[in-house]
Motif scaffolding. Structure first.
Motif, short mmCIF file in Angstrom:
data_model
loop_
_atom_site.label_atom_id
_atom_site.label_comp_id
_atom_site.label_asym_id
_atom_site.label_seq_id
_atom_site.Cartn_x
_atom_site.Cartn_y
_atom_site.Cartn_z
N VAL A 42 0.89 -1.18 -0.03
CA VAL A 42 0.02 -0.16 -0.21
C VAL A 42 0.86 1.15 -0.05
N THR A 43 1.97 1.34 0.90
CA THR A 43 2.70 2.20 0.71
C THR A 43 3.59 2.69 -0.41
N GLU A 44 4.09 1.46 -0.83
CA GLU A 44 4.93 1.80 -2.11
C GLU A 44 3.76 2.29 -3.33
N CYS A 45 2.75 1.82 -3.45
CA CYS A 45 1.70 2.00 -4.32
C CYS A 45 1.41 3.51 -4.12
N LEU A 46 1.26 4.04 -2.87
CA LEU A 46 0.84 5.50 -2.82
C LEU A 46 1.86 6.59 -3.12
N ALA A 47 3.25 5.93 -2.82
CA ALA A 47 4.24 6.91 -3.26
C ALA A 47 4.47 6.92 -4.73
N CYS A 48 4.19 5.67 -5.36
CA CYS A 48 4.41 5.76 -6.98
C CYS A 48 3.13 6.61 -7.41
N LEU A 49 2.01 6.49 -7.02
CA LEU A 49 1.01 7.22 -7.64
C LEU A 49 1.03 8.68 -7.36
N ALA A 50 1.65 8.83 -6.31
CA ALA A 50 1.94 10.43 -5.78
C ALA A 50 2.83 11.00 -6.78
N GLU A 51 3.83 10.32 -7.44
CA GLU A 51 4.76 10.87 -8.38
C GLU A 51 4.39 10.68 -9.82
N VAL A 52 3.12 10.52 -9.91
CA VAL A 52 2.49 10.83 -11.18
C VAL A 52 2.17 12.16 -11.36
N GLU A 53 2.81 12.74 -12.62
CA GLU A 53 2.52 14.09 -12.91
C GLU A 53 0.76 14.41 -13.10
N GLY A 54 0.85 15.63 -12.51
CA GLY A 54 -0.66 15.91 -12.41
C GLY A 54 -1.44 15.39 -11.51
N ARG A 55 -2.02 14.35 -11.74
CA ARG A 55 -2.85 13.56 -10.88
C ARG A 55 -2.29 13.06 -9.47
N GLY A 56 -0.81 12.86 -9.56
CA GLY A 56 -0.34 12.68 -8.28
C GLY A 56 -0.51 13.63 -7.19
N ALA A 57 -0.44 15.00 -7.54
CA ALA A 57 -0.61 16.02 -6.60
C ALA A 57 -1.89 15.64 -5.57
#
Length: 178
Positions: A42-57
């Motif tokens: 869960v933590t790894e996925c959150l960190a990955c998604l947070a790095e997606v430009e635009g939507r990750g914010a």
């Protein structure tokens, strides 16, 4: 002295209890291992998604584990920025979140082990916590059979979620530069 009082002072062989406590601790450890593997995914996925430009914010990265599950549910659930890519992963996440109470007990409660006449253990978990500024006491009682069924459910749902989150992360992984 009556028969009940006299029999309650007779000590049973300690080896049986030592072995039962060891089995309970092994079971508890396996459950905790399954929880931590799921929490890591869960933590790894959150960190990955947070790095997606635009939507990750829009992805929150909280400190507490329960809040991370909530943040991931918001990110991949209905109306979340990654709902489309997540597919049915949100439902799998909810299956894992259903074990939150058991996780809390296994991580934070004290445990007393009892034995039946056939050597099967029963674990009695007692948790003391503070809720709404008041002392709260919770109890969870599991027979050996019930405990094994719970462990299998925790492990199965955790492995499924870890797999799905790995697939979701792979959709957003940046290619390695040479």
């Amino acid at each position: 002295m009556d028969a009940i009082t006299a029999s309650s002072k007779v000590a049973l062989p300690r080896e049986l209890f030592i072995a039962a406590v060891a089995r309970v601790n092994e079971w508890r450890g396996r459950c905790l291992d399954a929880f931590t593997r799921t929490e890591e995914a869960v933590t790894e996925c959150l960190a990955c998604l947070a790095e997606v430009e635009g939507r990750g914010a829009d992805v929150r990265l909280p400190h507490l584990v329960g809040q991370r599950f909530e943040a991931l549910a918001s990110a991949i659930g209905p109306g979340g920025p990654f709902e489309k890519e997540a597919g049915t992963t949100a439902a799998t996440l909810e299956q894992c979140r259903a074990h939150a109470e058991a996780r809390n007990m296994l991580c934070h409660a004290t445990c007393k082990v009892t034995l039946d006449p056939y050597g099967q253990w029963t674990a009695v978990f007692r948790l003391v916590s503070l809720r709404s500024k008041r002392l709260q006491r919770d109890t969870l009682v599991l027979t050996e059979t019930e405990a094994e069924q719970l462990r299998e459910s925790i492990t199965r749902s955790g492995k499924d979620l870890c797999s799905r989150l790995g697939q979701l992360r792979s959709r957003f992984r940046k290619p390695a530069t040479e």
